[in-house]
Design a protein around this motif. Structure first.
Motif, PDB file in Angstrom:
ATOM      1  N   ILE A 230       3.976   7.052   2.306  1.00 53.57           N
ATOM      2  CA  ILE A 230       4.485   6.029   3.228  1.00 53.57           C
ATOM      3  C   ILE A 230       4.207   4.692   2.555  1.00 53.57           C
ATOM      4  O   ILE A 230       3.053   4.380   2.242  1.00 53.57           O
ATOM      5  CB  ILE A 230       3.799   6.087   4.614  1.00 53.57           C
ATOM      6  CG1 ILE A 230       4.025   7.446   5.273  1.00 53.57           C
ATOM      7  CG2 ILE A 230       4.342   4.966   5.508  1.00 53.57           C
ATOM      8  CD1 ILE A 230       3.305   7.593   6.604  1.00 53.57           C
ATOM      9  N   LEU A 231       5.255   3.933   2.295  1.00 51.87           N
ATOM     10  CA  LEU A 231       5.111   2.628   1.648  1.00 51.87           C
ATOM     11  C   LEU A 231       4.990   1.551   2.719  1.00 51.87           C
ATOM     12  O   LEU A 231       5.876   1.394   3.563  1.00 51.87           O
ATOM     13  CB  LEU A 231       6.321   2.347   0.743  1.00 51.87           C
ATOM     14  CG  LEU A 231       6.283   1.030  -0.037  1.00 51.87           C
ATOM     15  CD1 LEU A 231       5.112   1.002  -1.017  1.00 51.87           C
ATOM     16  CD2 LEU A 231       7.608   0.816  -0.791  1.00 51.87           C
ATOM     17  N   LEU A 232       3.861   0.824   2.689  1.00 55.05           N
ATOM     18  CA  LEU A 232       3.600  -0.246   3.651  1.00 55.05           C
ATOM     19  C   LEU A 232       3.672  -1.596   2.952  1.00 55.05           C
ATOM     20  O   LEU A 232       3.144  -1.759   1.850  1.00 55.05           O
ATOM     21  CB  LEU A 232       2.202  -0.080   4.271  1.00 55.05           C
ATOM     22  CG  LEU A 232       1.878   1.259   4.940  1.00 55.05           C
ATOM     23  CD1 LEU A 232       0.445   1.253   5.451  1.00 55.05           C
ATOM     24  CD2 LEU A 232       2.850   1.551   6.080  1.00 55.05           C
ATOM     25  N   ASN A 233       4.302  -2.579   3.607  1.00 54.12           N
ATOM     26  CA  ASN A 233       4.346  -3.919   3.037  1.00 54.12           C
ATOM     27  C   ASN A 233       3.050  -4.672   3.325  1.00 54.12           C
ATOM     28  O   ASN A 233       2.092  -4.116   3.880  1.00 54.12           O
ATOM     29  CB  ASN A 233       5.576  -4.687   3.534  1.00 54.12           C
ATOM     30  CG  ASN A 233       5.561  -4.911   5.042  1.00 54.12           C
ATOM     31  OD1 ASN A 233       4.529  -4.819   5.700  1.00 54.12           O
ATOM     32  ND2 ASN A 233       6.724  -5.224   5.602  1.00 54.12           N
ATOM     33  N   GLN A 234       3.017  -5.971   2.977  1.00 57.48           N
ATOM     34  CA  GLN A 234       1.775  -6.750   3.140  1.00 57.48           C
ATOM     35  C   GLN A 234       1.326  -6.857   4.595  1.00 57.48           C
ATOM     36  O   GLN A 234       0.150  -7.097   4.880  1.00 57.48           O
ATOM     37  CB  GLN A 234       1.954  -8.164   2.565  1.00 57.48           C
ATOM     38  CG  GLN A 234       2.251  -8.200   1.081  1.00 57.48           C
ATOM     39  CD  GLN A 234       3.733  -8.338   0.807  1.00 57.48           C
ATOM     40  OE1 GLN A 234       4.569  -7.807   1.546  1.00 57.48           O
ATOM     41  NE2 GLN A 234       4.087  -9.066  -0.251  1.00 57.48           N
ATOM     42  N   LEU A 235       2.267  -6.668   5.527  1.00 54.23           N
ATOM     43  CA  LEU A 235       1.948  -6.752   6.959  1.00 54.23           C
ATOM     44  C   LEU A 235       1.572  -5.397   7.548  1.00 54.23           C
ATOM     45  O   LEU A 235       1.327  -5.282   8.750  1.00 54.23           O
ATOM     46  CB  LEU A 235       3.140  -7.339   7.723  1.00 54.23           C
ATOM     47  CG  LEU A 235       3.587  -8.747   7.298  1.00 54.23           C
ATOM     48  CD1 LEU A 235       4.824  -9.166   8.086  1.00 54.23           C
ATOM     49  CD2 LEU A 235       2.457  -9.750   7.485  1.00 54.23           C
ATOM     50  N   GLY A 236       1.536  -4.371   6.695  1.00 45.80           N
ATOM     51  CA  GLY A 236       1.228  -3.037   7.180  1.00 45.80           C
ATOM     52  C   GLY A 236       2.400  -2.337   7.827  1.00 45.80           C
ATOM     53  O   GLY A 236       2.233  -1.302   8.486  1.00 45.80           O
TER      54      GLY A 236
ATOM     55  N   THR B 294       0.857  -1.188   0.000  1.00 48.73           N
ATOM     56  CA  THR B 294       0.000   0.000   0.000  1.00 48.73           C
ATOM     57  C   THR B 294       0.888   1.232   0.000  1.00 48.73           C
ATOM     58  O   THR B 294       1.864   1.300   0.754  1.00 48.73           O
ATOM     59  CB  THR B 294      -0.920   0.039   1.235  1.00 48.73           C
ATOM     60  OG1 THR B 294      -1.767  -1.111   1.232  1.00 48.73           O
ATOM     61  CG2 THR B 294      -1.775   1.296   1.235  1.00 48.73           C
ATOM     62  N   LEU B 295       0.566   2.203  -0.852  1.00 49.77           N
ATOM     63  CA  LEU B 295       1.304   3.456  -0.887  1.00 49.77           C
ATOM     64  C   LEU B 295       0.384   4.546  -0.353  1.00 49.77           C
ATOM     65  O   LEU B 295      -0.521   5.022  -1.046  1.00 49.77           O
ATOM     66  CB  LEU B 295       1.756   3.779  -2.318  1.00 49.77           C
ATOM     67  CG  LEU B 295       2.724   4.952  -2.475  1.00 49.77           C
ATOM     68  CD1 LEU B 295       4.014   4.687  -1.693  1.00 49.77           C
ATOM     69  CD2 LEU B 295       3.030   5.204  -3.942  1.00 49.77           C
ATOM     70  N   LYS B 296       0.595   4.909   0.920  1.00 55.36           N
ATOM     71  CA  LYS B 296      -0.238   5.935   1.549  1.00 55.36           C
ATOM     72  C   LYS B 296       0.146   7.300   0.990  1.00 55.36           C
ATOM     73  O   LYS B 296       1.324   7.607   0.816  1.00 55.36           O
ATOM     74  CB  LYS B 296      -0.079   5.896   3.070  1.00 55.36           C
ATOM     75  CG  LYS B 296      -0.585   4.600   3.695  1.00 55.36           C
ATOM     76  CD  LYS B 296      -0.527   4.640   5.207  1.00 55.36           C
ATOM     77  CE  LYS B 296      -1.529   5.618   5.792  1.00 55.36           C
ATOM     78  NZ  LYS B 296      -2.928   5.219   5.508  1.00 55.36           N
TER      79      LYS B 296
END
Length: 307
Positions: A272-278, A224-226
């Motif tokens: 903010i770049l989030l991985n699959q685990l947030g 996810t790219l916030k």
């Protein structure tokens, strides 16, 4: 009462500055941002009687995301190869070789008569630094190989910016903006590619045609790219806008979100770049303070925009 009058005066100054800056930015936009819609020839190579044509938007290779379309001809007749591969490699002044995100195997577009893919050039061509395209194609069971230099120039359109960084996981990432080329004062669909470098195992053996597994990126899956867009100019107070949406991945592998530009001018896309685990891979929260008169705080992961 005095406090109220001072606050009103500050707000009036900020609004006045916004109006002036908006006019100035509009004049810059009218001359600086061009939306390229036509594919034109960017390079032409000849190998054993076959002509390979590479088309891109505006017929130019830019730093950042490039959609490429490849056709082959023999004489004046179009030729349909069984497969086409393309590997971009940058060699710097110290003879170190790197690559950028790319689709190594091109996809055949039967109805359109070309093979398509993408290349994200992470550097501009420069003195002592050169990009080469290593290409391989097969026709009638025979495989042909070639490598040719190409010129990569600066992307003048900041709406197509890119960034390369090392995440908290120690991996090398690239984020490249794909769309829109020319935003509107509205809610715009924002499209980006997010890629991670595949670290090579071992040392590549010397070869005329490089091993593509030593020079590859993969499309990041399920991140996810916030998004937090701001106007960082001192006169703008680092204000944001409503109705923005974070970027999430769709079936085509790209990341889609919404950015709401409420006026023309300088914008910063804070990420903010989030991985699959947030978990945060890169990026920091931007304060919500209204800060007229000073440059706005940016995330440690951001791209500057101008339209």
């Amino acid at each position: 009462m005095k406090l109220l009058m001072m606050t009103s005066a500050i707000l009036c100054m900020a609004i006045s500055s916004c109006t002036k800056d908006k006019t100035d930015y509009k004049a810059e936009i009218d001359t600086a941002v061009t939306e390229h819609l036509q594919f034109k020839e960017a390079a032409r190579f000849v190998k054993d009687g076959y002509t390979i044509r590479i088309n891109t938007l505006n017929g130019t290779f830019y730093k950042g995301y490039n959609e490429v379309r490849v056709t082959l001809e023999q004489g004046s007749s179009a030729v349909q190869p069984e497969e086409v591969y393309c590997l971009p490699i940058f060699t710097d002044a110290q003879a170190q070789q790197t690559t950028g995100p790319h689709g190594y195997k091109l996809q055949q577009q039967v109805d359109s008569g070309y093979f398509s893919s993408y290349i994200v050039f992470t550097e501009e061509s420069q003195v002592g630094g050169e990009w080469q395209l290593y290409m391989r194609f097969s026709i009638g069971g025979t495989t042909y190989r070639l490598n040719e230099p190409v010129q990569v120039v600066q992307q003048a359109n900041k709406n197509l910016n890119m960034t390369r960084f090392t995440g908290s996981d120690g991996e090398l990432y690239v984020i490249a903006l794909i769309s829109p080329q020319k935003p509107r004062i509205a809610e715009n669909q924002l499209v980006a590619g997010i890629y991670r470098f595949n670290r090579a195992i071992g040392t590549p053996a010397p070869a005329e045609f490089p091993d593509p597994e030593q020079f590859s990126y993969e499309v990041v899956q399920g991140y996810t790219l916030k998004l937090d867009p701001r106007m960082p100019e001192p006169s703008m107070g680092n204000h944001s806008s409503p109705n923005n949406e974070d970027l999430n991945q769709r079936d085509d592998g790209r990341y889609y979100g919404v950015v709401n530009y409420t006026m023309t001018g300088n914008w910063t896309l804070n990420f903010i770049l989030l991985n699959q685990l947030g978990e945060a891979v890169k990026g920091t929260v931007v304060p919500n303070d209204f800060t007229p008169g000073v440059n706005g705080v940016k995330s440690e992961l951001y791209l500057d925009i101008l339209f």
